[in-house]
Structure formats: C-alpha cells, structure tokens
Design a protein around this motif. Structure first.
Motif, PDB file in Angstrom:
ATOM      1  N   UNK A  70      20.229 -58.823  -0.017  1.00  0.00           N
ATOM      2  CA  UNK A  70      19.958 -58.300  -1.358  1.00  0.00           C
ATOM      3  C   UNK A  70      20.089 -56.774  -1.425  1.00  0.00           C
ATOM      4  N   UNK A  71      19.988 -56.083  -0.298  1.00  0.00           N
ATOM      5  CA  UNK A  71      20.091 -54.619  -0.296  1.00  0.00           C
ATOM      6  C   UNK A  71      21.533 -54.128  -0.371  1.00  0.00           C
ATOM      7  N   UNK A  72      22.477 -54.996  -0.056  1.00  0.00           N
ATOM      8  CA  UNK A  72      23.869 -54.574  -0.018  1.00  0.00           C
ATOM      9  C   UNK A  72      24.506 -54.789  -1.389  1.00  0.00           C
ATOM     10  N   UNK A  73      24.830 -53.693  -2.058  1.00  0.00           N
ATOM     11  CA  UNK A  73      25.451 -53.746  -3.378  1.00  0.00           C
ATOM     12  C   UNK A  73      26.854 -53.156  -3.278  1.00  0.00           C
ATOM     13  N   UNK A  74      27.845 -54.022  -3.176  1.00  0.00           N
ATOM     14  CA  UNK A  74      29.218 -53.571  -2.999  1.00  0.00           C
ATOM     15  C   UNK A  74      29.704 -52.704  -4.162  1.00  0.00           C
ATOM     16  N   UNK A  75      29.477 -53.103  -5.444  1.00  0.00           N
ATOM     17  CA  UNK A  75      29.954 -52.252  -6.547  1.00  0.00           C
ATOM     18  C   UNK A  75      29.401 -50.833  -6.500  1.00  0.00           C
ATOM     19  N   UNK A  97      21.815 -52.816   6.020  1.00  0.00           N
ATOM     20  CA  UNK A  97      21.867 -52.694   4.557  1.00  0.00           C
ATOM     21  C   UNK A  97      20.676 -51.972   3.952  1.00  0.00           C
ATOM     22  N   UNK A  98      19.488 -52.191   4.482  1.00  0.00           N
ATOM     23  CA  UNK A  98      18.305 -51.539   3.945  1.00  0.00           C
ATOM     24  C   UNK A  98      18.348 -50.025   4.085  1.00  0.00           C
ATOM     25  N   UNK A  99      18.852 -49.541   5.216  1.00  0.00           N
ATOM     26  CA  UNK A  99      18.920 -48.096   5.417  1.00  0.00           C
ATOM     27  C   UNK A  99      19.996 -47.463   4.545  1.00  0.00           C
ATOM     28  N   UNK A 100      21.110 -48.145   4.352  1.00  0.00           N
ATOM     29  CA  UNK A 100      22.131 -47.617   3.445  1.00  0.00           C
ATOM     30  C   UNK A 100      21.603 -47.563   2.011  1.00  0.00           C
ATOM     31  N   UNK A 101      20.848 -48.581   1.607  1.00  0.00           N
ATOM     32  CA  UNK A 101      20.261 -48.576   0.264  1.00  0.00           C
ATOM     33  C   UNK A 101      19.317 -47.393   0.088  1.00  0.00           C
ATOM     34  N   UNK A 102      18.614 -47.017   1.143  1.00  0.00           N
ATOM     35  CA  UNK A 102      17.730 -45.846   1.070  1.00  0.00           C
ATOM     36  C   UNK A 102      18.537 -44.579   0.792  1.00  0.00           C
ATOM     37  N   UNK A 103      19.623 -44.381   1.520  1.00  0.00           N
ATOM     38  CA  UNK A 103      20.420 -43.170   1.334  1.00  0.00           C
ATOM     39  C   UNK A 103      21.057 -43.127  -0.058  1.00  0.00           C
ATOM     40  N   UNK A 116      21.906 -55.863  16.332  1.00  0.00           N
ATOM     41  CA  UNK A 116      23.367 -55.762  16.343  1.00  0.00           C
ATOM     42  C   UNK A 116      23.814 -54.326  16.093  1.00  0.00           C
ATOM     43  N   UNK A 117      23.129 -53.620  15.212  1.00  0.00           N
ATOM     44  CA  UNK A 117      23.486 -52.226  14.942  1.00  0.00           C
ATOM     45  C   UNK A 117      23.340 -51.367  16.199  1.00  0.00           C
ATOM     46  N   UNK A 134      33.376 -42.665   9.772  1.00  0.00           N
ATOM     47  CA  UNK A 134      33.351 -44.135   9.707  1.00  0.00           C
ATOM     48  C   UNK A 134      31.908 -44.607   9.607  1.00  0.00           C
ATOM     49  N   UNK A 135      31.656 -45.569   8.728  1.00  0.00           N
ATOM     50  CA  UNK A 135      30.348 -46.222   8.639  1.00  0.00           C
ATOM     51  C   UNK A 135      30.544 -47.694   8.964  1.00  0.00           C
ATOM     52  N   UNK A 136      29.727 -48.197   9.877  1.00  0.00           N
ATOM     53  CA  UNK A 136      29.767 -49.607  10.257  1.00  0.00           C
ATOM     54  C   UNK A 136      28.479 -50.262   9.784  1.00  0.00           C
ATOM     55  N   UNK A 137      28.595 -51.341   9.011  1.00  0.00           N
ATOM     56  CA  UNK A 137      27.434 -52.080   8.527  1.00  0.00           C
ATOM     57  C   UNK A 137      27.187 -53.294   9.423  1.00  0.00           C
TER      58      UNK A 137
END
Length: 527
Positions: free
Chosen positions: A102-107, A67-73, A18-19, A9-12
């Motif tokens: 802006x870092x969160x790209x759902x597609x 979101x920024x850390x997920x964009x890095x991965x 908050x994280x 599970x990944x929680x954003x």
C-alpha cells in the motif's frame, strides 16, 4: 540554491532483509569491479533522520529502499532530501510483491521522476495481476509523450514540422514502452531438485471435525519431519541447516513446541545435549531477537554446536529473494502446502540454487490439497512451467514411475520401504472396498425401510377405504347420496414419493455401475 543529493540508481525491495542483502551484494560488486561506488540501504529498521544525514553526506550512487521508507521521503520529509528528478534509473525487485504494498504509489513516483528515468521490473513469479499492472504502467507513457517537444528541423524551425514530430513520437514510443524479457527458468523449479511429497490424510478424514482435522494434520506432519530428521532424507549431518516453511505464525510456534519435546538428547551433542537447534522466525519477533536468530542461523558452527542440526521455522515472508548468507541449503521443508503456485516457486527457489542440487520435502493433508500438490510436483519434476495443468493422462502412473509420492502411515515403522508402501497401498484398496460395501449395505437398509413404509401406508389406505373414512388428502367429499361410502380420492403425496423412490432390482450396483452382489426382492434406489 544547492541541488538536493540524488542517487543515480534506486532499487526497491519488499522487505528489510532483502534490501540489506542487495546492499551487501552491491558492496561486493563495488570492491571487485575496479570502479568503486557508494551504496546505502534505507529501511524501516533504521531511523529516518539517519537516512537523511547519510544521503546528504555521502551522495550515494545506489540506494536500496523499502516502500515505506520511499513513501516517507516523498510525503513526510520536510527538507525534500531525495530528488527523484535527478535519478537515472529505478529497479523494482520482486515486483509482484511490491505492487501489493500500500505504500508504493507508482503514479506519484512517476510524477516526481524525470522523463529520462529508466525503469526495470524484476521478478521470479509473474502472475496475471502483476502483468496487468505493468501493462497499465506502460500505457501511462501516452500523455507524457505528448508533452515532449520535437527536435528542430534543419532550417532551425521549432518543432521541425509534422513529419519530424511524428518520427520523434515514434522513437519516444519505442524508448518508453516496456520490453519484456522472460528467462528460460521463469515459473520453473530447478531440474537438480529432488522432490519428496508425503500425504498424511487419515482414512477417517471426512468424518473428523475441523478441530480434529487440524490437530491430526499437525501431529502427523510433525511426525513426518521428525522421522526424516532421524532416518530419512534429512538425516545426513552435512545438511546442517534446514528451513521449514509454515503458512502462519501459529503453525511455526506449535511446530517449535513439538520439535522441542521430540528433540533427541545425548552428551555427544554438547551444550544442552539436544540434537536439533530449533528457532522460529516471523513478524511477531522483536528486531533484536530477529537479528540474533538470523545471525545464529547464518554463522558457521561454533564448538558447542558442532554436532547440532540448525532448523529454522519461518513464514512465506522469508522466501522472497533471501539467499541465507549465500550458503547452500540442501533441503527445505514445506510443512504447510503453499497457498498458490507463486508461493511454491518462491519457497522452492531457496534450494538448488546456482546450479547446485537440492531437495524439497512437502507434506499435505486433504484431498484438494493433495491433488494440487501432485500436479505441481509433477510439473516441477518434468521441469515445465507450473501453470501447466498436467500433460500426463495418467497422473498416478507418472508418480508410480518416478517414485516421488509417499503415503505416510505412522503405524508402519519403516514406511518409506518398498514393502511398507506396498502394504499401505493394499490397505488403501481394502479400505476402498470396505467403504463401497458399507455404502451398499446402507442403500439396502434404506430401501428396506422404504418398502416397509410403503406397505404400511397401503394397508392404512385400504382400511380407511373399507371403513368409509374421509382423509384430509382426499380431493372429494364422501358421496353419501350414491352408496354412503367415502371416495378414495388422491393418494397421500408422501405415499407416492415412497413408491417412486422404492425401485425394485435384483442386482445391487455401485456408483460406477459395477455389480457388488445380488439382493433378491430388496428395493434399491438407483439414481
């Protein structure tokens, strides 16, 4: 090749605070559930290489990310340490805030995820923009469904025929479409919350410059807060932690300076002798200072702070899901009125949590801000959704009944008392009458000036006609052949305008048609 580690599970979460808070709650759930699991938090507050190592060594069941850390991965990690294709579920907390990042790209996330991925979107505030975004996310399922092969039929034929394919598509449509679950408390403030709304708009607000309005508002709002800390709803020593929300870092810094100057001193408070321990928390703070302030505010009191009241000044960023170490906040202060109902709900949600009572002290300045505050506070008191436009026909009568509205007057010592409020309302009514009479006098003076101008213009026109002078606004040349006198021609357009504006009436009326008095022979422009 060995499969890359992947959390189940990944929680954003939109912010580091908050994280980390979610990860701590997950640890508690793990320890008490009887089925322990591993949870980690990957945020901008830690180095990416450490996150990669933790991911490979621990193979966590749950990872909380910003979101920024997920964009890095997804974009920068050359080792592809995170395999979304093997992740079973993804949760977006505070999705209305996340969708603005802006870092969160759902597609892109969907393209890396498997078809069996479960999606959960959680929010306490659901505006129309977020709703549209989620509905567009739902519509993205259509092309994916066409790629899903139908199960074979009983005869073993691939695809199972048209009927089987149609049933499979219908089942997939149900499985993939979003299911909306709205809680009973959506867009509502807890009914256990007490509301105190204070208006600091001065009587001369409309004639002040922008800079003067700002200075006056900040001064009076600070005085309201100080008065309540000393004598009002914030006086109780049990309310040892208070959060004050401001709309900007500048306001936080200015209020911190004001409170520092007005902070009462006494030996009984110990330490520096000040009664209030004031600190400000915002994005311009360094990470070290930020953590120190958060820890100090959340920790239990030490001996030197036993009699002190902790006051934390912060921006809206810290209203997003933070529960302040799980300790109850009896009161929060909205020094600046929130910019929209969404901000109000997030900030108001920091108090009266978990079925416990709480309170909101809010200050406003300006007619527009004050009117909006009345409607929002009325809806909150009645425990109705804040998108309501106000069901009470007489909103003033509603506030008079519930006693939720205060008019702040720094010249009245005990301005919360019934007598003081009655006196203020009387002064307000008297001020209204003075304003109406002033406007009436200005109308009379303007009409008299118009009358004088008309008389002077008529006198000049008569003299010019008698002298046979031709004036530029005459349409015809002087007729010398008939009588040698110049023609009267058209009257000066300015004279006509003055005559039209000077409408004579013996009764002087206000804007609502009420008779203020009589002025015989005085011209009054009635429009």
């Amino acid at each position: 090749a060995l499969a890359q580690p992947a959390p189940k599970i990944i929680v954003m979460a939109p912010t580091t605070d908050l994280a980390q808070q979610i990860q701590k709650v997950a640890d508690v759930v793990s320890s008490r559930s009887g089925r322990p699991f591993v949870s980690l938090a990957f945020t901008g507050g830690s180095r990416a290489c450490w996150n990669r190592q933790a991911l490979s060594k621990n193979t966590p069941d749950l990872v909380v990310m910003t979101p920024g850390r997920l964009a890095y991965f997804l974009d920068q990690d050359a080792k592809n340490s995170l395999d979304l294709g093997r992740c079973r579920a993804m949760v977006f907390d505070e999705v209305d805030v996340l969708l603005q990042d802006e870092f969160l790209e759902i597609p892109k996330i969907r393209s890396r995820a498997s078809m069996e991925m479960q999606w959960a979107f959680v929010t306490a505030t659901l505006d129309q923009t977020t709703r549209d975004e989620l509905q567009s996310f739902d519509r993205l399922s259509a092309p994916d469904l066409q790629q899903m092969p139908a199960a074979p039929d009983k005869a073993g034929r691939a695809g199972g025929g048209k009927k089987a394919a149609k049933k499979a598509d219908e089942k997939a449509e149900v499985d993939r479409s979003l299911v909306w679950r709205k809680g009973a408390g959506l867009h509502k403030v807890s009914p256990l919350c007490e509301h105190v709304l204070v208006d600091v708009t001065p009587d001369n607000f409309n004639i002040l410059t922008t800079e003067e309005r700002y200075e006056t508002a900040m001064r009076d709002k600070a005085l309201v807060l100080v008065w309540h800390l000393k004598n009002g709803v914030l006086k109780d020593m049990k309310d040892d932690r208070i959060v004050v929300f401001c709309n900007s870092i500048k306001h936080c810094q200015q209020l911190e300076e004001i409170l520092d100057k007005l902070n009462p001193k006494s030996k009984m408070y110990g330490g520096d002798g000040k009664q209030w321990k004031v600190s400000s928390l915002h994005s311009s703070r360094s990470r070290e200072v930020y953590l120190r302030i958060m820890d100090d505010f959340n920790e239990e009191k030490v001996a030197e702070d036993l009699m002190k009241k902790k006051i934390l000044l912060c921006t809206d960023r810290f209203s997003r899901g933070i529960d302040w170490a799980g300790r109850r906040l009896n009161w929060i202060v909205l020094l600046d009125w929130p910019r929209d109902a969404t901000e109000y709900l997030r900030q108001a949600g920091r108090t009266a949590r978990g079925g416990m009572p709480g309170g909101i002290l809010a200050t406003t300045c300006g007619k527009k801000e004050f009117n909006m505050a009345k409607l929002v506070t009325a809806a909150a008191i009645r425990n109705v959704r804040l998108q309501s436009t106000g069901e009470d026909a007489d909103i003033e009568a509603f506030f008079a009944k519930h006693g939720a509205l205060e008019k702040f007057d720094p010249n009245v010592k005990n301005w919360r008392s019934v007598e003081a409020r009655a006196r203020i309302f009387e002064e307000d009514e008297a001020g209204k009458q003075r304003r109406l009479h002033k406007e009436a006098r200005e109308k009379v003076a303007a009409s008299r000036a118009a009358k004088v101008q008309v008389e002077e213009a008529n006198q000049r026109a008569l003299e010019e006609e008698e002298d046979g002078m031709w004036m530029p606004w005459h349409d015809t040349e002087p007729d010398d052949e008939e009588d040698g006198k110049g023609g009267r021609g058209d009257v000066d357009p300015e004279v006509d305008r003055l005559r039209e504006d000077a409408i004579w009436d013996e009764e002087l009326l206000d804007d609502d048609g009420e008779i203020l008095g009589t002025a015989p022979g005085v011209g009054v422009v009635l429009k």
